[in-house]
Design an enzyme around this catalytic site. Sequence first.
Site, PDB file in Angstrom:
ATOM      1  N   HIS A  85     -10.254  -5.471  -2.116  1.00  0.00           N
ATOM      2  CA  HIS A  85      -8.886  -5.720  -1.651  1.00  0.00           C
ATOM      3  C   HIS A  85      -8.902  -6.026  -0.168  1.00  0.00           C
ATOM      4  CE1 HIS A  85      -9.835  -1.436  -1.501  1.00  0.00           C
ATOM      5  NE2 HIS A  85      -9.110  -1.382  -0.394  1.00  0.00           N
ATOM      6  N   ASP A 131       0.859  -1.185   0.000  1.00  0.00           N
ATOM      7  CA  ASP A 131       0.000   0.000   0.000  1.00  0.00           C
ATOM      8  C   ASP A 131       0.900   1.241   0.000  1.00  0.00           C
ATOM      9  OD1 ASP A 131      -3.192   0.483   1.275  1.00  0.00           O
ATOM     10  OD2 ASP A 131      -1.815   2.155   1.105  1.00  0.00           O
ATOM     11  N   ILE A 132       0.463   2.296  -0.708  1.00  0.00           N
ATOM     12  CA  ILE A 132       1.291   3.514  -0.737  1.00  0.00           C
ATOM     13  C   ILE A 132       1.159   4.324   0.544  1.00  0.00           C
ATOM     14  CG2 ILE A 132       1.564   3.897  -3.227  1.00  0.00           C
ATOM     15  CD1 ILE A 132      -0.877   5.816  -2.996  1.00  0.00           C
ATOM     16  N   GLN A 183     -14.339   2.241   2.580  1.00  0.00           N
ATOM     17  CA  GLN A 183     -13.790   1.770   1.301  1.00  0.00           C
ATOM     18  C   GLN A 183     -13.631   2.957   0.355  1.00  0.00           C
ATOM     19  OE1 GLN A 183     -16.022  -1.304  -0.769  1.00  0.00           O
ATOM     20  NE2 GLN A 183     -14.419  -1.572  -2.312  1.00  0.00           N
ATOM     21  N   HIS A 185      -6.587  -5.798   3.229  1.00  0.00           N
ATOM     22  CA  HIS A 185      -5.395  -5.176   3.819  1.00  0.00           C
ATOM     23  C   HIS A 185      -4.706  -6.185   4.741  1.00  0.00           C
ATOM     24  CE1 HIS A 185      -6.585  -0.857   3.009  1.00  0.00           C
ATOM     25  NE2 HIS A 185      -7.772  -1.438   2.912  1.00  0.00           N
ATOM     26  N   ASN A 219     -12.608  -3.468   3.811  1.00  0.00           N
ATOM     27  CA  ASN A 219     -13.678  -2.480   3.958  1.00  0.00           C
ATOM     28  C   ASN A 219     -14.695  -2.694   2.848  1.00  0.00           C
ATOM     29  OD1 ASN A 219     -12.253  -1.197   6.087  1.00  0.00           O
ATOM     30  ND2 ASN A 219     -11.016  -0.069   4.609  1.00  0.00           N
TER      31      ASN A 219
HETATM   32  P1  5GP Z   1      -9.748   1.213   1.224  1.00  0.00           P
HETATM   33  O1  5GP Z   1      -9.953   2.466   2.036  1.00  0.00           O
HETATM   34  O2  5GP Z   1     -10.506   1.280  -0.091  1.00  0.00           O
HETATM   35  O3  5GP Z   1     -10.020  -0.039   1.997  1.00  0.00           O
HETATM   36  O4  5GP Z   1      -8.200   1.159   0.911  1.00  0.00           O
HETATM   37  C1  5GP Z   1      -7.639   1.711  -0.231  1.00  0.00           C
HETATM   38  C2  5GP Z   1      -6.157   1.656  -0.050  1.00  0.00           C
HETATM   39  O5  5GP Z   1      -5.559   1.812  -1.311  1.00  0.00           O
HETATM   40  C3  5GP Z   1      -5.601   2.757   0.861  1.00  0.00           C
HETATM   41  O6  5GP Z   1      -4.924   2.159   1.967  1.00  0.00           O
HETATM   42  C4  5GP Z   1      -4.665   3.531  -0.055  1.00  0.00           C
HETATM   43  O7  5GP Z   1      -3.489   3.957   0.591  1.00  0.00           O
HETATM   44  C5  5GP Z   1      -4.371   2.534  -1.153  1.00  0.00           C
HETATM   45  N1  5GP Z   1      -4.070   3.120  -2.434  1.00  0.00           N
HETATM   46  C6  5GP Z   1      -4.726   4.128  -3.067  1.00  0.00           C
HETATM   47  N2  5GP Z   1      -4.158   4.393  -4.264  1.00  0.00           N
HETATM   48  C7  5GP Z   1      -3.128   3.526  -4.393  1.00  0.00           C
HETATM   49  C8  5GP Z   1      -2.150   3.308  -5.423  1.00  0.00           C
HETATM   50  O8  5GP Z   1      -2.124   3.973  -6.464  1.00  0.00           O
HETATM   51  N3  5GP Z   1      -1.244   2.321  -5.210  1.00  0.00           N
HETATM   52  C9  5GP Z   1      -1.242   1.566  -4.049  1.00  0.00           C
HETATM   53  N4  5GP Z   1      -0.297   0.624  -3.943  1.00  0.00           N
HETATM   54  N5  5GP Z   1      -2.137   1.751  -3.073  1.00  0.00           N
HETATM   55  C10 5GP Z   1      -3.070   2.720  -3.234  1.00  0.00           C
END
Ligand code: 5GP
Length: 132
Positions: A97, A29-30, A91, A99, A84
Amino acid sequence: MDCIFCKIMKGEIPSYKIYEDEHVFAMLDIAADVEGHTLVLPKKHVLDMNEADEQTFAQVMNATKRISAHYISLGYDGINVLTNCKASAGQEVMHWHVHIFPRRNGDEAKIKVLHPDKQFNLEELTKKLRID
Ligand code: 5GP
Ligand code: ZN
């Protein structure tokens, strides 16, 4: 399709790949939050866990388990796994995805949902929520 994770898997956007097989892709994750924070995603574009068919679900979760066990074998002390589903749950990327948060003893990362003041009627909730 305008999906950032699909674009990453097509190689249109760079990523730090941790694992890949026919059905699953995993990358760092970034977010600069927990060391080794990893995302495990199906190659098939599905919105969230509940939209995944049984096979896709199993493929992602088996990879999640494999990566988690690998991280423990590398010396991390523990693992949190989180997914999420929908915006209300946080989300942000609408491609399913999981984590993985590798943990270290005493790292003080806060992963749990903490609402110490909330009171629930567990009797009533059970009636509402159970599957008969
Ligand atoms: P969510 O909130 O949808 O469960 O998590 C999305 C995750 O995707 C976040 O932790 C965010 O840091 C990660 N993310 C968003 N854009 C990118 C990207 O371009 N590359 C990577 N590796 N992670 C990303
Ligand atoms: Zn996608």
